[in-house]
Enzyme design. Structure first.
Site, PDB file in Angstrom:
ATOM      1  CG  LEU A  61      -6.849  11.703  -7.311  1.00 44.13           C
ATOM      2  CD1 LEU A  61      -7.227  11.579  -8.774  1.00 44.13           C
ATOM      3  CD2 LEU A  61      -7.436  12.956  -6.695  1.00 44.13           C
ATOM      4  CB  CYS A  62      -5.691   6.491  -2.607  1.00 50.47           C
ATOM      5  SG  CYS A  62      -5.995   4.818  -2.104  1.00 50.47           S
ATOM      6  CG  HIS A  63     -11.869   7.260  -1.239  1.00 54.65           C
ATOM      7  ND1 HIS A  63     -12.617   8.379  -0.987  1.00 54.65           N
ATOM      8  CD2 HIS A  63     -12.144   6.921  -2.525  1.00 54.65           C
ATOM      9  CE1 HIS A  63     -13.319   8.705  -2.057  1.00 54.65           C
ATOM     10  NE2 HIS A  63     -13.046   7.835  -3.012  1.00 54.65           N
ATOM     11  CG  MET A  97      -5.404   1.512  -4.558  1.00 57.43           C
ATOM     12  SD  MET A  97      -4.309   0.961  -5.888  1.00 57.43           S
ATOM     13  CE  MET A  97      -2.854   1.935  -5.560  1.00 57.43           C
ATOM     14  CD  GLU A  98      -6.155   1.195   1.174  1.00 54.42           C
ATOM     15  OE1 GLU A  98      -6.472   2.391   1.261  1.00 54.42           O
ATOM     16  OE2 GLU A  98      -6.619   0.443   0.287  1.00 54.42           O
ATOM     17  CG  ASP A 112      16.868   1.085   3.946  1.00 49.61           C
ATOM     18  OD1 ASP A 112      17.705   1.822   3.380  1.00 49.61           O
ATOM     19  OD2 ASP A 112      16.642   1.136   5.170  1.00 49.61           O
TER      20      ASP A 112
END
Length: 142
Positions: A61-63, A97-98, A112
């Site tokens: 649901l993130c644009h 969010m980014e 990693d």
């Protein structure tokens, strides 16, 4: 997905931070350039940018946003690194969010690349520090 079609396009910026802590041996390898897979810090910068660009594919649901800038910085600390990401866009919704996703992607890349030496590394404290633009205005973590 939230309908943002009525919102104005504005300049938006977000800064997020997080940490990765590790053993002295893992730090020594990174800081001496002796990690077998290559330079984890350089790889983490690229991974952070790539993660920011893929946020809409990773977070439901993130644009999807047209990013104009993503800057990933890894700051040495006594027990590891602080990761800071600054993301910018001109869009109808924010870029928080980014920035947060980029921090996580950068930290996971360090993990990693060094996990053969230190499986006990800890990724944490991923948080929004600042955001500007949009209807809710400016936010600064205190």
């Amino acid at each position: 997905m939230v309908d943002v079609s009525e919102k104005p396009v504005t300049a938006r910026e977000a800064v997020a931070r997080g940490t990765i802590t590790m053993t002295r041996e893992a730090l020594r390898l990174i800081r001496s350039g002796a990690v077998k897979k290559g330079d984890p810090l350089q790889a983490a910068r690229i991974a952070g940018i790539m993660a920011a660009k893929q946020t809409a594919a990773l977070i439901p649901l993130c644009h999807p946003l047209p990013l104009s800038s993503v800057d990933v910085e890894l700051i040495p600390r006594p027990r590891g690194y602080e990761i800071e990401v600054r993301a910018r866009t001109t869009a109808q919704t924010g870029v928080e969010m980014e920035a947060l996703t980029a921090v996580a992607g950068a930290a996971l890349t360090v993990y990693d690349m060094v996990k053969a030496v230190d499986k006990a590394m800890v990724i944490g404290d991923i948080r929004l520090m600042f955001k500007s633009g949009g209807r809710s205005g400016t936010y600064r973590r205190r």
